[in-house]
Design an enzyme around this catalytic site. Sequence first.
Site, PDB file in Angstrom:
ATOM      1  N   ASN A   9       0.841  -1.190   0.000  1.00  0.00           N
ATOM      2  CA  ASN A   9       0.000   0.000   0.000  1.00  0.00           C
ATOM      3  C   ASN A   9       0.887   1.255   0.000  1.00  0.00           C
ATOM      4  O   ASN A   9       1.488   1.605   1.020  1.00  0.00           O
ATOM      5  CB  ASN A   9      -0.889  -0.048   1.252  1.00  0.00           C
ATOM      6  N   LYS A  12       0.796   3.944   2.787  1.00  0.00           N
ATOM      7  CA  LYS A  12       1.455   3.798   4.094  1.00  0.00           C
ATOM      8  C   LYS A  12       2.851   4.416   4.056  1.00  0.00           C
ATOM      9  O   LYS A  12       3.282   5.054   5.007  1.00  0.00           O
ATOM     10  CB  LYS A  12       1.538   2.317   4.482  1.00  0.00           C
ATOM     11  N   ASP A  72       0.628  -4.318  10.895  1.00  0.00           N
ATOM     12  CA  ASP A  72      -0.557  -5.161  10.775  1.00  0.00           C
ATOM     13  C   ASP A  72      -1.664  -4.467  11.551  1.00  0.00           C
ATOM     14  O   ASP A  72      -1.393  -3.809  12.569  1.00  0.00           O
ATOM     15  CB  ASP A  72      -0.295  -6.557  11.351  1.00  0.00           C
ATOM     16  N   SER A  73      -2.882  -4.572  11.071  1.00  0.00           N
ATOM     17  CA  SER A  73      -3.948  -3.819  11.723  1.00  0.00           C
ATOM     18  C   SER A  73      -5.272  -4.536  11.614  1.00  0.00           C
ATOM     19  O   SER A  73      -5.415  -5.512  10.868  1.00  0.00           O
ATOM     20  CB  SER A  73      -4.057  -2.430  11.092  1.00  0.00           C
ATOM     21  N   PHE A 155     -12.342   2.409   3.832  1.00  0.00           N
ATOM     22  CA  PHE A 155     -12.350   1.004   3.411  1.00  0.00           C
ATOM     23  C   PHE A 155     -12.681   0.152   4.631  1.00  0.00           C
ATOM     24  O   PHE A 155     -12.863   0.670   5.739  1.00  0.00           O
ATOM     25  CB  PHE A 155     -10.982   0.617   2.810  1.00  0.00           C
ATOM     26  N   ASP A 158     -14.719   0.904   8.101  1.00  0.00           N
ATOM     27  CA  ASP A 158     -14.947   2.340   8.311  1.00  0.00           C
ATOM     28  C   ASP A 158     -16.426   2.722   8.381  1.00  0.00           C
ATOM     29  O   ASP A 158     -16.805   3.530   9.228  1.00  0.00           O
ATOM     30  CB  ASP A 158     -14.265   3.164   7.203  1.00  0.00           C
ATOM     31  N   HIS A 186      -5.349   4.983  14.048  1.00  0.00           N
ATOM     32  CA  HIS A 186      -4.456   4.026  14.696  1.00  0.00           C
ATOM     33  C   HIS A 186      -3.098   3.948  13.992  1.00  0.00           C
ATOM     34  O   HIS A 186      -2.065   3.890  14.620  1.00  0.00           O
ATOM     35  CB  HIS A 186      -5.145   2.661  14.707  1.00  0.00           C
TER      36      HIS A 186
HETATM   37  P1  IMP Z   1      -4.176  -4.320   6.913  1.00  0.00           P
HETATM   38  O1  IMP Z   1      -3.352  -4.641   8.110  1.00  0.00           O
HETATM   39  O2  IMP Z   1      -3.995  -2.906   6.448  1.00  0.00           O
HETATM   40  O3  IMP Z   1      -4.048  -5.329   5.823  1.00  0.00           O
HETATM   41  O4  IMP Z   1      -5.711  -4.377   7.390  1.00  0.00           O
HETATM   42  C1  IMP Z   1      -6.331  -5.589   7.803  1.00  0.00           C
HETATM   43  C2  IMP Z   1      -7.841  -5.419   7.855  1.00  0.00           C
HETATM   44  O5  IMP Z   1      -8.209  -4.671   9.018  1.00  0.00           O
HETATM   45  C3  IMP Z   1      -8.444  -4.659   6.686  1.00  0.00           C
HETATM   46  O6  IMP Z   1      -8.755  -5.529   5.634  1.00  0.00           O
HETATM   47  C4  IMP Z   1      -9.702  -4.064   7.307  1.00  0.00           C
HETATM   48  O7  IMP Z   1     -10.728  -5.023   7.321  1.00  0.00           O
HETATM   49  C5  IMP Z   1      -9.280  -3.799   8.732  1.00  0.00           C
HETATM   50  N1  IMP Z   1      -8.772  -2.411   8.910  1.00  0.00           N
HETATM   51  C6  IMP Z   1      -7.507  -2.033   9.239  1.00  0.00           C
HETATM   52  N2  IMP Z   1      -7.399  -0.696   9.291  1.00  0.00           N
HETATM   53  C7  IMP Z   1      -8.626  -0.220   8.968  1.00  0.00           C
HETATM   54  C8  IMP Z   1      -9.140   1.118   8.834  1.00  0.00           C
HETATM   55  O8  IMP Z   1      -8.453   2.143   8.994  1.00  0.00           O
HETATM   56  N3  IMP Z   1     -10.434   1.199   8.487  1.00  0.00           N
HETATM   57  C9  IMP Z   1     -11.224   0.112   8.266  1.00  0.00           C
HETATM   58  N4  IMP Z   1     -10.801  -1.133   8.367  1.00  0.00           N
HETATM   59  C10 IMP Z   1      -9.498  -1.310   8.729  1.00  0.00           C
END
Ligand code: IMP
Length: 205
Positions: A9, A12, A72-73, A155, A158, A186
């Site tokens: 991404n 980021k 990771d999130s 996305f 949200d 976050h």
């Molecule tokens: P990644 O770590 O960016 O791949 O996020 C993993 C998943 O967490 C995403 O596919 C979303 O489902 C959710 N997620 C993480 N950050 C966000 C955000 O800022 N808004 C909404 N969903 C999030």
Amino acid sequence: MKILVASNNAKKLRELQRILDQAGISGVELLPLSEVPSYAEPVEDGRTFADNALIKARAGVANSGLATIADDSGLEVAELNGMPGVLSARWSGGHGDDEANNELLLAQMGDVPEKRRGAAFVSVCALVLPDGREFVEEGRWEGHLLRGPRGLGGFGYDPLFLPDEETTGGRSAAELSPEEKDALSHRGKALSALVPRIADAAAQG
Ligand code: IMP
């Protein structure tokens, strides 16, 4: 000092660059994955965000020889014991089906009253250095789950997330401008927490 940002991404990397610029950190060149020889992405099979961030950052170091940052999130819902958590992207089964994930979460939370609908977006950022040192920082964005999707921006979850900062205005995270979301989110908090570690590593060459 070159630091690989192990994420597909591009947003980021730009966000981290902005945060480093604002903190006055110089001498750091952030590289996207496209700037290093390609390698197989590791399986993200950790039980925590930190596990998965470290898996990705360690793979970057092992394959590029460069210091690497990875994150990771996901969404943690207290009523669901912290789930979807590391399973956020694939909560309904398939990977990255935001609409199905949101529908399932809404159904699971259907009977849950307002006072138990607390949720937080969580991001964990890891910095791994070629000498083996590892640093991990977490950022949280607290809020509540709505009872239906609201807004077309953002996305993932949200449209279901009412940030604590918006309890009176009532806008979901999908109704904030990208700039407003960046300022609260976050991810920004976790990246900012990592800045002193990045500054130390850069100072040591
Ligand atoms: P990644 O770590 O960016 O791949 O996020 C993993 C998943 O967490 C995403 O596919 C979303 O489902 C959710 N997620 C993480 N950050 C966000 C955000 O800022 N808004 C909404 N969903 C999030």
